[in-house]
Design a protein around this motif. Sequence first.
Motif, PDB file in Angstrom:
ATOM      1  N   GLY A 135       0.782  -1.224   0.000  1.00  0.00           N
ATOM      2  CA  GLY A 135       0.000   0.000   0.000  1.00  0.00           C
ATOM      3  C   GLY A 135       0.814   1.274   0.000  1.00  0.00           C
ATOM      4  N   GLU A 136       2.140   1.152  -0.003  1.00  0.00           N
ATOM      5  CA  GLU A 136       3.015   2.316   0.006  1.00  0.00           C
ATOM      6  C   GLU A 136       3.618   2.559  -1.372  1.00  0.00           C
ATOM      7  OE1 GLU A 136       5.011   2.496   4.465  1.00  0.00           O
ATOM      8  OE2 GLU A 136       6.140   1.608   2.808  1.00  0.00           O
ATOM      9  N   GLY A 137       4.176   3.745  -1.557  1.00  0.00           N
ATOM     10  CA  GLY A 137       5.025   4.046  -2.686  1.00  0.00           C
ATOM     11  C   GLY A 137       6.470   4.106  -2.224  1.00  0.00           C
ATOM     12  N   PRO A 138       7.415   4.132  -3.164  1.00  0.00           N
ATOM     13  CA  PRO A 138       8.829   4.168  -2.787  1.00  0.00           C
ATOM     14  C   PRO A 138       9.198   5.352  -1.897  1.00  0.00           C
ATOM     15  CG  PRO A 138       8.595   3.640  -5.115  1.00  0.00           C
ATOM     16  CD  PRO A 138       7.235   4.030  -4.624  1.00  0.00           C
ATOM     17  N   ASP A 139       8.541   6.501  -2.087  1.00  0.00           N
ATOM     18  CA  ASP A 139       8.884   7.652  -1.261  1.00  0.00           C
ATOM     19  C   ASP A 139       8.474   7.468   0.192  1.00  0.00           C
ATOM     20  OD1 ASP A 139      10.101   8.883  -3.349  1.00  0.00           O
ATOM     21  OD2 ASP A 139       8.626  10.487  -3.591  1.00  0.00           O
ATOM     22  N   ASP A 140       7.473   6.634   0.455  1.00  0.00           N
ATOM     23  CA  ASP A 140       7.120   6.328   1.838  1.00  0.00           C
ATOM     24  C   ASP A 140       8.273   5.583   2.517  1.00  0.00           C
ATOM     25  OD1 ASP A 140       4.218   7.204   2.035  1.00  0.00           O
ATOM     26  OD2 ASP A 140       4.119   5.841   0.322  1.00  0.00           O
ATOM     27  N   ALA A 141       8.882   4.649   1.774  1.00  0.00           N
ATOM     28  CA  ALA A 141      10.008   3.897   2.323  1.00  0.00           C
ATOM     29  C   ALA A 141      11.220   4.803   2.523  1.00  0.00           C
ATOM     30  CB  ALA A 141      10.361   2.732   1.407  1.00  0.00           C
ATOM     31  N   LEU A 142      11.490   5.667   1.544  1.00  0.00           N
ATOM     32  CA  LEU A 142      12.610   6.592   1.680  1.00  0.00           C
ATOM     33  C   LEU A 142      12.385   7.525   2.863  1.00  0.00           C
ATOM     34  CD1 LEU A 142      15.215   7.940   0.855  1.00  0.00           C
ATOM     35  CD2 LEU A 142      13.971   9.149  -0.957  1.00  0.00           C
ATOM     36  N   SER A 143      11.179   8.044   3.006  1.00  0.00           N
ATOM     37  CA  SER A 143      10.874   8.930   4.122  1.00  0.00           C
ATOM     38  C   SER A 143      11.074   8.215   5.459  1.00  0.00           C
ATOM     39  CB  SER A 143       9.431   9.431   4.010  1.00  0.00           C
ATOM     40  OG  SER A 143       9.070  10.198   5.145  1.00  0.00           O
ATOM     41  N   ARG A 144      10.642   6.965   5.531  1.00  0.00           N
ATOM     42  CA  ARG A 144      10.782   6.207   6.772  1.00  0.00           C
ATOM     43  C   ARG A 144      12.254   6.046   7.146  1.00  0.00           C
ATOM     44  NH1 ARG A 144       7.538   2.586   5.453  1.00  0.00           N
ATOM     45  NH2 ARG A 144       8.996   1.081   4.570  1.00  0.00           N
ATOM     46  N   LEU A 145      13.091   5.737   6.153  1.00  0.00           N
ATOM     47  CA  LEU A 145      14.526   5.581   6.427  1.00  0.00           C
ATOM     48  C   LEU A 145      15.145   6.923   6.816  1.00  0.00           C
ATOM     49  CD1 LEU A 145      17.079   3.903   6.558  1.00  0.00           C
ATOM     50  CD2 LEU A 145      17.351   4.225   4.084  1.00  0.00           C
ATOM     51  N   VAL A 146      14.784   7.975   6.115  1.00  0.00           N
ATOM     52  CA  VAL A 146      15.308   9.298   6.436  1.00  0.00           C
ATOM     53  C   VAL A 146      14.942   9.691   7.865  1.00  0.00           C
ATOM     54  CG1 VAL A 146      14.962  11.763   5.967  1.00  0.00           C
ATOM     55  CG2 VAL A 146      15.477  10.189   4.087  1.00  0.00           C
ATOM     56  N   GLN A 147      13.696   9.467   8.248  1.00  0.00           N
ATOM     57  CA  GLN A 147      13.272   9.832   9.595  1.00  0.00           C
ATOM     58  C   GLN A 147      13.999   8.998  10.648  1.00  0.00           C
ATOM     59  OE1 GLN A 147      11.523  12.400  10.494  1.00  0.00           O
ATOM     60  NE2 GLN A 147      11.077  13.021   8.380  1.00  0.00           N
ATOM     61  N   ARG A 148      14.251   7.743  10.349  1.00  0.00           N
ATOM     62  CA  ARG A 148      15.029   6.927  11.280  1.00  0.00           C
ATOM     63  C   ARG A 148      16.444   7.478  11.423  1.00  0.00           C
ATOM     64  NH1 ARG A 148      16.828   0.498  11.046  1.00  0.00           N
ATOM     65  NH2 ARG A 148      18.573   0.799  12.499  1.00  0.00           N
ATOM     66  N   LEU A 149      17.079   7.791  10.294  1.00  0.00           N
ATOM     67  CA  LEU A 149      18.454   8.283  10.354  1.00  0.00           C
ATOM     68  C   LEU A 149      18.536   9.649  11.013  1.00  0.00           C
ATOM     69  CD1 LEU A 149      19.769   7.110   6.861  1.00  0.00           C
ATOM     70  CD2 LEU A 149      20.280   6.121   9.110  1.00  0.00           C
ATOM     71  N   ARG A 150      17.497  10.451  10.885  1.00  0.00           N
ATOM     72  CA  ARG A 150      17.483  11.733  11.606  1.00  0.00           C
ATOM     73  C   ARG A 150      17.542  11.508  13.114  1.00  0.00           C
ATOM     74  NH1 ARG A 150      12.934  15.616   8.631  1.00  0.00           N
ATOM     75  NH2 ARG A 150      14.032  15.856   6.624  1.00  0.00           N
ATOM     76  N   THR A 151      16.976  10.397  13.558  1.00  0.00           N
ATOM     77  CA  THR A 151      17.016  10.061  14.977  1.00  0.00           C
ATOM     78  C   THR A 151      18.340   9.415  15.359  1.00  0.00           C
ATOM     79  OG1 THR A 151      14.618   9.752  15.045  1.00  0.00           O
ATOM     80  CG2 THR A 151      15.895   8.710  16.800  1.00  0.00           C
ATOM     81  N   ASP A 152      18.840   8.533  14.488  1.00  0.00           N
ATOM     82  CA  ASP A 152      20.030   7.746  14.819  1.00  0.00           C
ATOM     83  C   ASP A 152      21.333   8.525  14.687  1.00  0.00           C
ATOM     84  OD1 ASP A 152      18.284   5.671  15.214  1.00  0.00           O
ATOM     85  OD2 ASP A 152      18.865   4.549  13.413  1.00  0.00           O
ATOM     86  N   LEU A 153      21.401   9.434  13.725  1.00  0.00           N
ATOM     87  CA  LEU A 153      22.653  10.136  13.452  1.00  0.00           C
ATOM     88  C   LEU A 153      22.768  11.402  14.287  1.00  0.00           C
ATOM     89  CD1 LEU A 153      22.873   9.823   9.566  1.00  0.00           C
ATOM     90  CD2 LEU A 153      24.029   8.440  11.277  1.00  0.00           C
ATOM     91  N   PRO A 154      23.999  11.858  14.518  1.00  0.00           N
ATOM     92  CA  PRO A 154      24.187  13.117  15.246  1.00  0.00           C
ATOM     93  C   PRO A 154      23.483  14.268  14.526  1.00  0.00           C
ATOM     94  CG  PRO A 154      26.275  11.940  15.006  1.00  0.00           C
ATOM     95  CD  PRO A 154      25.285  11.226  14.143  1.00  0.00           C
ATOM     96  N   ALA A 155      23.008  15.222  15.286  1.00  0.00           N
ATOM     97  CA  ALA A 155      22.251  16.331  14.705  1.00  0.00           C
ATOM     98  C   ALA A 155      23.176  17.431  14.195  1.00  0.00           C
ATOM     99  CB  ALA A 155      21.287  16.898  15.747  1.00  0.00           C
ATOM    100  N   SER A 156      24.143  17.041  13.367  1.00  0.00           N
ATOM    101  CA  SER A 156      25.067  18.007  12.775  1.00  0.00           C
ATOM    102  C   SER A 156      24.479  18.537  11.463  1.00  0.00           C
ATOM    103  CB  SER A 156      26.416  17.346  12.484  1.00  0.00           C
ATOM    104  OG  SER A 156      26.264  16.357  11.478  1.00  0.00           O
ATOM    105  N   TYR A 157      25.045  19.640  10.978  1.00  0.00           N
ATOM    106  CA  TYR A 157      24.542  20.197   9.724  1.00  0.00           C
ATOM    107  C   TYR A 157      24.790  19.231   8.570  1.00  0.00           C
ATOM    108  CZ  TYR A 157      23.322  23.497   6.092  1.00  0.00           C
ATOM    109  OH  TYR A 157      22.702  24.099   5.017  1.00  0.00           O
ATOM    110  N   GLY A 158      25.983  18.601   8.554  1.00  0.00           N
ATOM    111  CA  GLY A 158      26.291  17.672   7.474  1.00  0.00           C
ATOM    112  C   GLY A 158      25.331  16.503   7.423  1.00  0.00           C
ATOM    113  N   SER A 159      25.015  15.947   8.591  1.00  0.00           N
ATOM    114  CA  SER A 159      24.064  14.830   8.625  1.00  0.00           C
ATOM    115  C   SER A 159      22.687  15.263   8.154  1.00  0.00           C
ATOM    116  CB  SER A 159      23.964  14.269  10.051  1.00  0.00           C
ATOM    117  OG  SER A 159      25.156  13.605  10.419  1.00  0.00           O
ATOM    118  N   ARG A 160      22.219  16.399   8.639  1.00  0.00           N
ATOM    119  CA  ARG A 160      20.889  16.863   8.245  1.00  0.00           C
ATOM    120  C   ARG A 160      20.846  17.197   6.747  1.00  0.00           C
ATOM    121  NH1 ARG A 160      19.837  14.404  11.851  1.00  0.00           N
ATOM    122  NH2 ARG A 160      18.746  14.946  13.765  1.00  0.00           N
TER     123      ARG A 160
END
Length: 290
Positions: A135-160
């Motif tokens: 029921g999803e499109g590819p951008d739903d999966a990409l968004s989910r991974l991006v949101q996870r990495l926003r949590t997992d990675l340091p909140a630096s400018y390069g990471s964001r």
Amino acid sequence: MGTSVSTLKTRLDGLCARYDTAEALEKDPFSVVLAYDSPMNREVAAFVAAHLAYGRVDPMIRAVRVALAPLGSSPADWLRTRSGAAIRRELSRALSTWAWRFHTAADLIAWLLAWKQLDAESGQGLESHLLPRAGEGPDDALSRLVQRLRTDLPASYGSRFSLPDPLEGAACKRWRMFLRWMVRSGWPDLGLWTRYPADQLVIPLDTHVARVSHFIGLSRRTTPDGKMALEITESLRRLDPVDPLRYDFALSHLGILGDCPGIRKRSTCAACPLYSVCRAGSESAARIPR
């Protein structure tokens, strides 16, 4: 009156004939990826190269090579056979002076550790993390991974900077480039991922592709955002329903190599395959007829 589909296809096919070459590929970060031999090693190299792909091309390619050098000829094995602590220790020492514009060595190390964690979860790289669920499109999966990495990675400018979300309207140029390299099977791409829906790839929209696409009527939009990337992709799909992104390399390298001045003049533009369909400097360009 807008340019006909057949005329624009002929002109863009001519652009591909000019730029789909080994010489042009040398001025692309993807050339670094092709230096590796196995699918997993190429995936790691692509994950790094695509997300550092901004700014002037020559120093950018040098930065990618230096970033990957400590991992040797088999970066996937290098990451898989070391603990996170060992990776941080060895790369902090090896890359103590490395930086690329917004990215620091700490950003790069965190990025590689993210690949290691995601690979450990899947057992086979990143593809499964980017596959849409029912029921999803590819951008739903990409968004989910991006949101996870926003949590997992340091909140630096390069990471964001590496974590735009398509569901927030971002063009996601570097993620789209990584996906094109991994999924698309035509030259020069790898076609290593066979489960990802190749027919739903979206063009990696950079300033060059946005500008030239507007000049030749692939999009009426002037803001290089997610909507423009989708509009250009749909326009190209009318030219080549099976492989619309085959035009991406040529469109981007027309700008990367400095061959498009942005002002339509016979003295500087007549040799360009797009000259007869280009409306540079005019807002009268029309999209491909639907």
